[in-house]
Design a protein around this motif. Structure first.
Motif, PDB file in Angstrom:
ATOM      1  N   MET A 160       0.716  -1.271  -0.061  1.00  0.00           N
ATOM      2  CA  MET A 160       0.160  -0.297   0.020  1.00  0.00           C
ATOM      3  C   MET A 160       0.826   1.286  -0.018  1.00  0.00           C
ATOM      4  N   ALA A 161       1.980   1.115   0.544  1.00  0.00           N
ATOM      5  CA  ALA A 161       2.827   2.512   0.744  1.00  0.00           C
ATOM      6  C   ALA A 161       3.368   2.879  -0.615  1.00  0.00           C
ATOM      7  N   PRO A 162       3.781   1.797  -1.351  1.00  0.00           N
ATOM      8  CA  PRO A 162       4.293   2.376  -2.747  1.00  0.00           C
ATOM      9  C   PRO A 162       3.130   3.027  -3.450  1.00  0.00           C
ATOM     10  N   PHE A 163       2.039   2.733  -3.295  1.00  0.00           N
ATOM     11  CA  PHE A 163       0.803   3.396  -4.188  1.00  0.00           C
ATOM     12  C   PHE A 163       0.678   4.748  -3.566  1.00  0.00           C
ATOM     13  N   ILE A 164       0.939   4.832  -2.392  1.00  0.00           N
ATOM     14  CA  ILE A 164       0.885   6.256  -1.706  1.00  0.00           C
ATOM     15  C   ILE A 164       1.890   7.177  -2.354  1.00  0.00           C
ATOM     16  N   TYR A 165       2.998   6.560  -2.036  1.00  0.00           N
ATOM     17  CA  TYR A 165       4.495   7.421  -2.604  1.00  0.00           C
ATOM     18  C   TYR A 165       3.858   7.889  -4.197  1.00  0.00           C
ATOM     19  N   ALA A 166       3.460   6.877  -4.752  1.00  0.00           N
ATOM     20  CA  ALA A 166       3.198   7.094  -6.352  1.00  0.00           C
ATOM     21  C   ALA A 166       2.120   8.231  -6.602  1.00  0.00           C
ATOM     22  N   LEU A 167       1.163   8.065  -5.644  1.00  0.00           N
ATOM     23  CA  LEU A 167       0.120   9.213  -5.828  1.00  0.00           C
ATOM     24  C   LEU A 167       0.514  10.633  -5.211  1.00  0.00           C
TER      25      LEU A 167
END
Length: 86
Positions: A1-8
């Motif tokens: 989930m964290a990589p998705f938030i970083y990308a957003l």
């Protein structure tokens, strides 16, 4: 989930940068330029965060580089807020 938030976060700062620089090109308000440059630097900072936390989590420590890019990214906005006249 964290990589998705970083990308957003990276995409959001890039979108803000593009919109602010487009607004500067259209209206010519200098504060839009300084804000757009700040968000462009924050985009680079967010990309370094993705590299640091997702791509190279244990091999490379990019925290000093991330801190320097955040400082450099804030400098144009600080200049625009302090020394730029309307």
């Amino acid at each position: 989930m964290a990589p998705f938030i970083y990308a957003l976060c990276a995409l959001t700062s890039m979108l803000c940068s593009v919109l602010l620089l487009r607004g500067y090109r259209r209206n010519g308000y200098r504060l839009l330029l300084w804000s757009g440059l700040c968000f462009a630097g924050m985009t680079i900072n967010n990309l370094l965060l993705i590299l640091d936390r997702v791509v190279f989590p244990t091999e490379v420590d990019l925290i000093p580089l991330r801190l320097w890019t955040a400082l450099i990214a804030l400098l144009p906005l600080l200049y625009g807020l302090v020394w730029e006249e309307e």
